[in-house]
Design an enzyme around this catalytic site. Sequence first.
Site, PDB file in Angstrom:
ATOM      1  N   CYS A 286       0.885  -1.169   0.000  1.00 34.76           N
ATOM      2  CA  CYS A 286       0.000   0.000   0.000  1.00 34.76           C
ATOM      3  C   CYS A 286       0.920   1.215   0.000  1.00 34.76           C
ATOM      4  CB  CYS A 286      -0.851  -0.021   1.271  1.00 34.76           C
ATOM      5  SG  CYS A 286      -1.799   1.486   1.517  1.00 34.76           S
TER       6      CYS A 286
ATOM      7  N   CYS B  49      -0.912   3.889  -6.404  1.00 31.31           N
ATOM      8  CA  CYS B  49      -1.763   3.255  -5.392  1.00 31.31           C
ATOM      9  C   CYS B  49      -1.979   1.839  -5.909  1.00 31.31           C
ATOM     10  CB  CYS B  49      -3.086   4.011  -5.284  1.00 31.31           C
ATOM     11  SG  CYS B  49      -4.390   3.097  -4.419  1.00 31.31           S
TER      12      CYS B  49
END
Length: 246
Positions: free
Chosen positions: A69, A175
């Site tokens: 992440c 992302c």
Amino acid sequence: MIGILDSGIGGVSVLREIVKLIPNGHFVYYSDSINNPYGDKSEEEIYAIVKNIVKYLLERGCVAIVLACNTASAICVKSLREEYPNTLFIAIEPAYKMVHDYNPSGKTLVMATKGTLNSEKFLALYRKYDNGRTILLSCSGLADIIEQGDMKKVDLYLEENLKDYRDVNNVVLGCTHYPLIKDRIKRVLGDVNFFDGSIGVSKELVRQLKLRSIKFCSDDKLSIEFVDSSSDLAKRSRFFKLLARK
Ligand code: DGL
């Protein structure tokens, strides 16, 4: 066992690449979908959330933890390494250096969460490789609708937010949820070059495991355990479907 965490199932785009390099590894993937999105939370909130997941993965006996992440990596990895000096943390980051290596003069759009773009870690990377033709686009809410799997909303979001950038050559997917919608981004921006950190992070994981002589391969078959913090049972099947996708 290797632990992998994300604010939901987006990190599957990272696990896919890791499995190519460690095809008989044992993995536990923690999908924190109850706290998704991380990107709009404060740094303190994100650190507290991620630290709890790290504790869980260490209790499960993980020998390394991959922060799949970008937001969690940007905000937490420095403090986690200080707090857990004996644990190997591998952190993804937006692949902006890859643009510098492969197409430095191209007009570039960096898509990421607000948390990632505002972080010191990302800003240092950006300042180092800034090609003077880069737009930083904070995609608030996008990871959330990808997580929900609502592709109609995704298409509307992309049309609305990307329509002014049809002249870019490079798109950094900052992302881990965004590689899951590459085809839809192409529908708006055309045939752009995509850059994401999943291959780099996978290679770095293997390099660090070897460097530290940590045993990470076995004679057994691949095993992947999926844990989700919400009670949404549909997550598991979506996760494994996405994992199997080429
Ligand atoms: N996959 C996360 C990332 O790479 C999503 C962030 C979020 O939950 O907002 O940044």
